[in-house]
Design a protein around this motif. Structure first.
Motif, PDB file in Angstrom:
ATOM      1  N   PHE A  91       0.768  -1.186  -0.032  1.00 48.79           N
ATOM      2  CA  PHE A  91       0.598   0.003   0.262  1.00 48.79           C
ATOM      3  C   PHE A  91       0.866   1.231   0.262  1.00 48.79           C
ATOM      4  O   PHE A  91       1.850   1.405   0.693  1.00 48.79           O
ATOM      5  CB  PHE A  91      -1.295  -0.065   1.179  1.00 48.79           C
ATOM      6  CG  PHE A  91      -1.917  -0.750   1.536  1.00 48.79           C
ATOM      7  CD1 PHE A  91      -2.077  -2.198   1.999  1.00 48.79           C
ATOM      8  CD2 PHE A  91      -3.140  -0.681   0.441  1.00 48.79           C
ATOM      9  CE1 PHE A  91      -3.112  -3.249   1.955  1.00 48.79           C
ATOM     10  CE2 PHE A  91      -4.273  -1.526   0.340  1.00 48.79           C
ATOM     11  CZ  PHE A  91      -4.626  -3.036   0.925  1.00 48.79           C
ATOM     12  N   GLY A 109      -4.270   4.315  -1.044  1.00 49.98           N
ATOM     13  CA  GLY A 109      -4.847   3.595  -1.912  1.00 49.98           C
ATOM     14  C   GLY A 109      -5.217   1.925  -2.009  1.00 49.98           C
ATOM     15  O   GLY A 109      -5.423   1.486  -0.983  1.00 49.98           O
ATOM     16  N   ASP A 110      -5.883   1.236  -3.100  1.00 45.98           N
ATOM     17  CA  ASP A 110      -6.002   0.223  -3.072  1.00 45.98           C
ATOM     18  C   ASP A 110      -5.079  -0.892  -3.020  1.00 45.98           C
ATOM     19  O   ASP A 110      -5.598  -1.985  -2.928  1.00 45.98           O
ATOM     20  CB  ASP A 110      -6.839   0.071  -3.737  1.00 45.98           C
ATOM     21  CG  ASP A 110      -8.327   0.979  -3.813  1.00 45.98           C
ATOM     22  OD1 ASP A 110      -9.192   1.005  -4.665  1.00 45.98           O
ATOM     23  OD2 ASP A 110      -8.768   0.992  -2.862  1.00 45.98           O
TER      24      ASP A 110
ATOM     25  N   GLN B  38     -10.735  -1.646   6.378  1.00 46.96           N
ATOM     26  CA  GLN B  38     -10.432  -2.106   5.401  1.00 46.96           C
ATOM     27  C   GLN B  38     -11.775  -2.715   4.660  1.00 46.96           C
ATOM     28  O   GLN B  38     -11.495  -4.789   5.452  1.00 46.96           O
ATOM     29  CB  GLN B  38      -8.928  -2.550   5.468  1.00 46.96           C
ATOM     30  CG  GLN B  38      -8.742  -3.431   4.032  1.00 46.96           C
ATOM     31  CD  GLN B  38      -7.394  -4.085   4.352  1.00 46.96           C
ATOM     32  OE1 GLN B  38      -6.971  -4.404   5.231  1.00 46.96           O
ATOM     33  NE2 GLN B  38      -6.368  -3.908   3.146  1.00 46.96           N
ATOM     34  N   ASN B  41     -10.194  -5.830  -1.148  1.00 47.09           N
ATOM     35  CA  ASN B  41      -8.985  -6.077  -2.379  1.00 47.09           C
ATOM     36  C   ASN B  41      -9.305  -4.206  -1.800  1.00 47.09           C
ATOM     37  O   ASN B  41      -9.459  -3.626  -3.162  1.00 47.09           O
ATOM     38  CB  ASN B  41     -10.262  -6.486  -2.883  1.00 47.09           C
ATOM     39  CG  ASN B  41      -9.977  -7.891  -3.770  1.00 47.09           C
ATOM     40  OD1 ASN B  41      -8.343  -8.629  -3.097  1.00 47.09           O
ATOM     41  ND2 ASN B  41     -11.167  -8.324  -3.424  1.00 47.09           N
ATOM     42  N   LYS B  42      -9.074  -4.134  -1.444  1.00 53.28           N
ATOM     43  CA  LYS B  42      -9.502  -2.181  -0.443  1.00 53.28           C
ATOM     44  C   LYS B  42      -8.676  -2.206   0.191  1.00 53.28           C
ATOM     45  O   LYS B  42      -8.126  -2.413   0.970  1.00 53.28           O
ATOM     46  CB  LYS B  42     -10.308  -1.771  -0.275  1.00 53.28           C
ATOM     47  CG  LYS B  42     -12.095  -1.937  -2.139  1.00 53.28           C
ATOM     48  CD  LYS B  42     -11.458  -0.808  -2.616  1.00 53.28           C
ATOM     49  CE  LYS B  42     -12.633  -0.770  -3.139  1.00 53.28           C
ATOM     50  NZ  LYS B  42     -13.127  -0.025  -4.688  1.00 53.28           N
ATOM     51  N   GLY B  43      -7.983  -0.658   0.109  1.00 54.53           N
ATOM     52  CA  GLY B  43      -7.148   0.122   1.593  1.00 54.53           C
ATOM     53  C   GLY B  43      -7.951   0.436   2.646  1.00 54.53           C
ATOM     54  O   GLY B  43      -9.238  -0.145   2.525  1.00 54.53           O
ATOM     55  N   LEU B  44      -7.402   1.596   3.201  1.00 55.34           N
ATOM     56  CA  LEU B  44      -8.135   1.377   4.187  1.00 55.34           C
ATOM     57  C   LEU B  44      -8.592   2.443   4.561  1.00 55.34           C
ATOM     58  O   LEU B  44      -7.512   4.051   3.918  1.00 55.34           O
ATOM     59  CB  LEU B  44      -6.604   1.132   5.207  1.00 55.34           C
ATOM     60  CG  LEU B  44      -5.966   0.338   6.071  1.00 55.34           C
ATOM     61  CD1 LEU B  44      -5.572  -0.677   5.362  1.00 55.34           C
ATOM     62  CD2 LEU B  44      -5.278   0.559   7.597  1.00 55.34           C
TER      63      LEU B  44
END
Lengths: 117, 112
Positions: A91, A109-110, B38, B41-44
């Motif tokens: 990240f 970000g993702d 979270q 498959n995503k950010g925080l």
């Protein structure tokens, strides 16, 4: 309002290959952070920059890892040569700094899901 | 040195019932504390932050947290869970050098 943009979202490569992860922080943010997330170790800070200058790289695992920030809108994390144990989600996060900068939250970000075969 | 302990690795609740996620911290500095969520498959994503103003902090999506210095706690609550709250939650402390220390995370499951 664009957030932190990372590319690629997924990367699968063979061990020994060079891997480059990219990050575009939010415009105007002075701080940029690289993290690694694994099941075993959770979220780990690898390195962070302030105004494009590396401030603390004590979390970088070894010399195979390097990070650069050539300008305020772009950073890379490179692994060369890559090994299977580098498989993780990486990240990038950015944050502004104003006054008591530790109060400012980081925007993530993702992530890039990296698999080294 | 600073650290965060999330007391529950997994919490399961029924939709519409309250959620409580527990967090204790240790810091030699007057801390800034955060809760992040979270999704897969995503950010925080930041839920809320404490920065030495009000001890009861309101965040997004109906979440709130109370800072209790005497107990070194920063528990996260929501009165009524929604299916979309199923995710992993991280309690985070920030030091004076801008470095974050993350808890191990609490996975929330919401039953219909």
């Amino acid at each position: 309002d664009a957030g932190v943009i990372q590319s690629p979202r997924h990367e699968v490569t063979e061990m020994g290959q060079e891997v480059t992860l990219r990050c575009k922080p939010i415009s105007g943010h002075d701080y940029l952070f690289w993290y690694r997330q694994t099941m075993m170790r959770g979220l780990e800070l690898l390195i962070y920059f302030n105004n494009n200058v590396p401030i603390d790289d004590s979390g970088m695992p070894e010399d195979r890892f390097s990070a650069k920030m050539p300008n305020a809108s772009f950073s890379t994390l490179k692994i060369q040569p890559s090994e299977p144990r580098d498989s993780a989600v990486y990240f990038c996060a950015s944050s502004p700094s104003t006054g008591q900068f530790s109060n400012q939250p980081q925007h993530f970000g993702d992530g890039t899901r990296l698999s080294i075969l | 040195a600073q650290s965060v302990t999330q007391l529950d690795s997994h919490v399961s609740v029924s939709e519409g019932t309250p959620v409580l996620l527990r967090c204790n911290y240790s810091s030699s500095y007057s801390p800034s504390l955060f809760w992040y969520v979270q999704h897969p498959n995503k950010g925080l994503q930041l839920l809320l932050k404490y920065t030495s103003a009000a001890t009861l902090v309101k965040g997004i999506n109906g979440f709130e947290a109370e800072f209790k210095k005497s107990e070194t706690s920063f528990h996260l609550t929501k009165p009524s869970a929604h299916m979309s709250d199923a995710a992993e939650y991280f309690c985070v402390v920030s030091d004076e050098n801008y470095k974050l220390s993350f808890g191990a995370g609490t996975t929330v499951t919401v039953r219909a």
